[in-house]
Design a protein around this motif. Structure first.
Motif, PDB file in Angstrom:
ATOM      1  N   VAL A 144      35.108  42.373  39.430  1.00  0.00           N
ATOM      2  CA  VAL A 144      35.715  40.798  38.996  1.00  0.00           C
ATOM      3  C   VAL A 144      34.791  40.401  37.661  1.00  0.00           C
ATOM      4  O   VAL A 144      35.575  39.825  36.699  1.00  0.00           O
ATOM      5  CB  VAL A 144      35.605  40.154  40.160  1.00  0.00           C
ATOM      6  N   GLY A 145      33.771  40.372  37.700  1.00  0.00           N
ATOM      7  CA  GLY A 145      32.906  40.133  36.615  1.00  0.00           C
ATOM      8  C   GLY A 145      33.167  40.658  35.470  1.00  0.00           C
ATOM      9  O   GLY A 145      33.179  40.022  34.271  1.00  0.00           O
ATOM     10  N   GLU A 146      33.293  41.973  35.330  1.00  0.00           N
ATOM     11  CA  GLU A 146      33.720  42.778  34.368  1.00  0.00           C
ATOM     12  C   GLU A 146      35.146  42.339  33.639  1.00  0.00           C
ATOM     13  O   GLU A 146      35.322  42.196  32.459  1.00  0.00           O
ATOM     14  CB  GLU A 146      33.778  44.159  34.245  1.00  0.00           C
ATOM     15  N   LEU A 147      36.316  41.937  34.667  1.00  0.00           N
ATOM     16  CA  LEU A 147      37.314  41.482  33.929  1.00  0.00           C
ATOM     17  C   LEU A 147      37.119  40.190  33.285  1.00  0.00           C
ATOM     18  O   LEU A 147      37.788  39.825  32.347  1.00  0.00           O
ATOM     19  CB  LEU A 147      38.174  41.247  35.223  1.00  0.00           C
ATOM     20  N   ALA A 148      36.526  39.024  34.174  1.00  0.00           N
ATOM     21  CA  ALA A 148      36.202  37.676  33.462  1.00  0.00           C
ATOM     22  C   ALA A 148      35.573  37.793  32.008  1.00  0.00           C
ATOM     23  O   ALA A 148      35.935  37.138  31.133  1.00  0.00           O
ATOM     24  CB  ALA A 148      35.411  37.000  34.562  1.00  0.00           C
ATOM     25  N   VAL A 149      34.529  38.911  31.961  1.00  0.00           N
ATOM     26  CA  VAL A 149      33.603  38.852  30.581  1.00  0.00           C
ATOM     27  C   VAL A 149      34.774  39.428  29.565  1.00  0.00           C
ATOM     28  O   VAL A 149      34.654  39.056  28.499  1.00  0.00           O
ATOM     29  CB  VAL A 149      32.636  39.653  30.940  1.00  0.00           C
ATOM     30  N   THR A 209      40.772  48.014  39.112  1.00  0.00           N
ATOM     31  CA  THR A 209      39.593  48.555  40.345  1.00  0.00           C
ATOM     32  C   THR A 209      39.464  47.673  41.285  1.00  0.00           C
ATOM     33  O   THR A 209      39.391  47.790  42.331  1.00  0.00           O
ATOM     34  CB  THR A 209      38.273  48.925  39.199  1.00  0.00           C
ATOM     35  N   ALA A 210      39.474  45.999  40.720  1.00  0.00           N
ATOM     36  CA  ALA A 210      39.083  45.250  41.676  1.00  0.00           C
ATOM     37  C   ALA A 210      40.171  45.264  42.731  1.00  0.00           C
ATOM     38  O   ALA A 210      39.848  44.963  44.053  1.00  0.00           O
ATOM     39  CB  ALA A 210      39.065  43.884  40.930  1.00  0.00           C
ATOM     40  N   LYS A 211      41.577  45.431  42.528  1.00  0.00           N
ATOM     41  CA  LYS A 211      42.533  45.313  43.162  1.00  0.00           C
ATOM     42  C   LYS A 211      42.407  46.702  44.295  1.00  0.00           C
ATOM     43  O   LYS A 211      42.765  46.550  45.536  1.00  0.00           O
ATOM     44  CB  LYS A 211      44.058  45.355  42.738  1.00  0.00           C
TER      45      LYS A 211
END
Length: 505
Positions: free
Chosen positions: A471-476, A420-422
Motif C-alpha cells: 500500500v505504501g509503495e502504491l502511494a509513493v 499485490t495489495a489486493k
C-alpha cells in the motif's frame, strides 16, 4: 578680467575631486547601514515584485523593539533600552493534514525561498540590461596653464556617453527575460519535488505506524499462544520448550518494534526538515489509506508532462535564451559609438586683438567608434554561444526521454503494488489467518506441534507487513507520478463497498 580667474578654475577642479571622494566615503557609510537593513531590503523587494505564480509568503519580520522568547511562564519585561521581552508558553502542535503540511512546506522550505529570491534577482536583471551605460563627466586642471594667443587655459571640462549597438541591447534583454522565466520554472519544479518528498515521507510514516500496530497485535497473539502452551504443560501434553520458543519469538518481535520506532523518528525528522521546523515535532497520520490507480494511460500522462512539467519548461526557456545568446554574440561585431563634449576655461589675460576674441572659452564635440578588428575573437564568441545552444537543445531532448521512461516505470510499479495489495487482502491474508486458527485449535487438542503454530504466526506477520508495504509503495508511486506530470494525476474512484445479501424470506 573674466568672471573665472585662475583661482575659480582651480577651485572648480578641486570641488569636483572633493565630490568624487565624498561619494566614495558615503558609499562606505551606506555599506554599514545596508548590512543592518539587509533582511528588510530583501523582504520589501519580494513584496514589491508581482509574479503570476504561487510563491512562498515570507513572514513579516518582528519589530526590533520586541524580543520573543520561550519559557514555562508568560510575563512582560522591559530592558534598559526600552525593548520589551515577551515570553511565550510553547503549545503542542496541532494535528495537520497532508494538504496543510504541503502548504507549510511551500511557504517555509529554505530551498524554495532561495529559488524565489533568485527569480527576483534574475527578474531585476532583465530590467536594466538594455539600458545605456552611465554617462561620464570629468575635468582636467592644468598644473601649468596652456598659453594661447587668446589667453591662458586653466582647465577643461568633458562629458561623454557610450552608445552600444541598440540591437545588441535588445537581444541581451530578451536573453535575460528568458533566463528569468527559466529560474521561475526551476522554482516550480523544486516546489513539485518538495511536495512529492512531503507526501512520500507522510506515506512512509503511515506504513511504519501500520507495521507498529501489526507488531503490537502480534504481540498479543503470541502472549495468548504462550498462555495456551502453559496450559498444555499443566495437562502434560506440551513441554517447557514450547513456552521458551514463544518467549523467544516475543523478544524478536520487541526488537522489530524498536527498529520501527527508530525508523519513524528518522522519517519524521526528514519531513520536518522539509517544513523548516523542529525535527522532533510529532506528525500524525491517518489509520487508513485509500489509494487507487490513475485513470490515464502512460501516453496521456506523458502528454500532460510535456505541457505541465516545469523542468521541461525550464529547459525550453534556456534553449530560447541560448538562441538569443547567439544573436548577442553576432551583434558584438557591431561598432560602439561614443560621443563627447569638451569645454576649455580660458583667462582674459591677453591684449585686445582684432583677429580673435581674447578670453573666449573654446568648446568641442567629438565622436569615437570602436573597430571590431579581431575577427578570431568574435568567431570564438559565436562558436561558444552556438555550442551552448546545442547543449541546451540536447538537454531538453534528454529530459523528454527520461520523463517518458520514468512514467512507464512508475505506472508499472503502481499497478504491481496495487495488484499485490489486493492479492494480499483478498486471498493470501485470509488463507494465512485461517491456517493459523486451524493449527492453533489443533495444538490445543494436542494434534500438532507448537513450532508449527509459530511457523504459521511468522508467515502471517510477514504477509501482513508485506501488505502494508505494498500500500505504501502504491502511494509513493502515485506521488512521484504527480511530480513528474506537473499536476495531480486523476485517480479512479474507489470501489463502493459490497452490500450484504438480503436473507430470503
Amino acid at each position: 578680467m573674466k568672471d573665472h580667474p585662475s583661482l575659480v578654475v582651480c577651485g572648480f577642479g578641486l570641488l569636483y575631486l572633493i565630490v568624487t571622494i565624498t561619494g566614495c566615503a558615503s558609499h562606505t557609510a551606506t555599506v554599514q547601514k545596508s548590512a543592518a537593513a539587509n533582511a528588510e531590503d530583501v523582504a520589501s523587494s519580494a513584496a514589491r515584485t508581482s509574479v503570476d505564480l504561487d510563491i512562498p509568503v515570507e513572514e513579516q519580520q518582528e519589530s526590533p523593539a520586541e524580543i520573543v522568547q520561550t519559557g514555562a511562564e508568560a510575563f512582560d519585561g522591559e530592558f534598559a533600552e526600552g525593548a520589551r521581552s515577551v515570553v511565550v508558553i510553547p503549545q503542542p502542535p496541532l494535528t495537520q493534514s497532508l494538504v496543510e503540511l504541503e502548504m507549510l512546506a511551500v511557504e517555509q522550505n529554505p530551498r524554495l525561498v532561495k529559488l524565489y529570491r533568485e527569480y527576483n534577482a534574475a527578474s531585476s536583471r532583465s530590467r536594466y540590461v538594455n539600458k545605456l551605460p552611465d554617462p561620464k563627466v570629468g575635468t582636467n586642471v592644468f598644473g601649468a596653464p596652456i598659453q594661447t594667443a587668446s589667453g591662458s587655459q586653466r582647465a577643461v571640462l568633458s562629458a561623454s556617453q557610450a552608445i552600444p549597438w541598440l540591437g545588441k541591447l535588445d537581444a541581451e534583454e530578451q536573453r535575460a527575460c528568458f533566463e528569468a522565466f527559466a529560474v521561475r520554472a526551476d522554482y516550480m519544479a523544486e516546489r513539485l519535488r518538495v511536495i512529492a518528498a512531503v507526501r512520500t515521507g507522510w506515506y512512509r510514516l503511515y506504513v511504519i505506524d501500520q507495521q507498529i500496530e501489526t507488531a503490537n497485535a502480534n504481540q498479543e497473539l503470541l502472549r495468548s499462544l504462550i498462555d495456551v502452551a502453559n496450559a498444555q504443560i499443566a495437562t502434560g501434553t506440551a513441554t517447557q520448550g514450547d513456552v521458551l520458543l514463544g518467549t523467544l519469538e516475543l523478544s524478536k518481535l520487541e526488537e522489530r518494534l524498536l527498529t520501527y520506532r527508530k525508523l519513524r523518528v528518522a522519517v519524521q525528522a526528514e519531513v520536518n526538515r522539509l517544513l523548516a521546523r523542529d525535527a522532533d515535532l510529532p506528525i500524525a497520520v491517518p489509520g487508513e489509506l485509500e489509494i487507487s490507480l490513475p485513470v490515464l494511460s502512460a501516453r496521456e500522462i506523458y502528454e500532460t508532462t510535456l505541457r505541465s512539467q516545469p523542468e521541461i519548461q525550464a529547459a525550453q526557456l534556456r534553449t530560447q535564451a541560448s538562441r538569443w545568446g547567439i544573436e548577442v554574440a553576432h551583434l558584438s561585431r557591431r561598432p560602439e559609438l561614443t560621443v563627447s563634449a569638451n569645454y576649455f576655461f580660458t583667462d582674459n589675460n591677453r591684449p585686445a586683438s582684432t583677429l580673435y576674441q581674447v578670453g573666449e572659452d573654446p568648446w568641442s564635440l567629438g565622436a569615437q567608434v570602436s573597430i571590431p578588428l579581431w575577427r578570431d575573437k568574435y568567431d570564438a564568441l559565436e562558436d561558444e554561444a552556438t555550442w551552448k545552444h546545442l547543449a541546451s537543445t540536447d538537454n531538453e531532448a534528454e529530459l523528454r526521454d527520461r520523463y517518458d521512461a520514468l512514467i512507464t516505470e512508475l505506472l508499472a510499479e503502481a499497478r504491481r503494488a496495487d495488484e499485490t495489495a489486493k492479492l494480499y487482502q483478498n486471498t493470501i491474508l485470509p488463507q494465512a489467518r485461517q491456517t493459523l486458527r486451524a493449527d492453533q485449535e489443533s495444538y490445543s487438542r494436542g494434534s500438532v506441534e507448537f513450532d508449527r503454530v509459530i511457523r504459521d504466526y511468522r508467515n502471517l506477520l510477514t504477509l501482513e507487513l508485506g501488505y502494508h508495504s505494498a500500500v505504501g509503495e502504491l502511494a509513493v508511486s502515485l506521488a512521484q507520478l504527480s511530480r513528474i506530470s506537473g499536476q495531480d494525476v486523476k485517480l479512479a474512484p474507489a470501489p463502493a463497498p459490497e452490500l450484504p445479501e438480503q436473507p430470503q424470506e
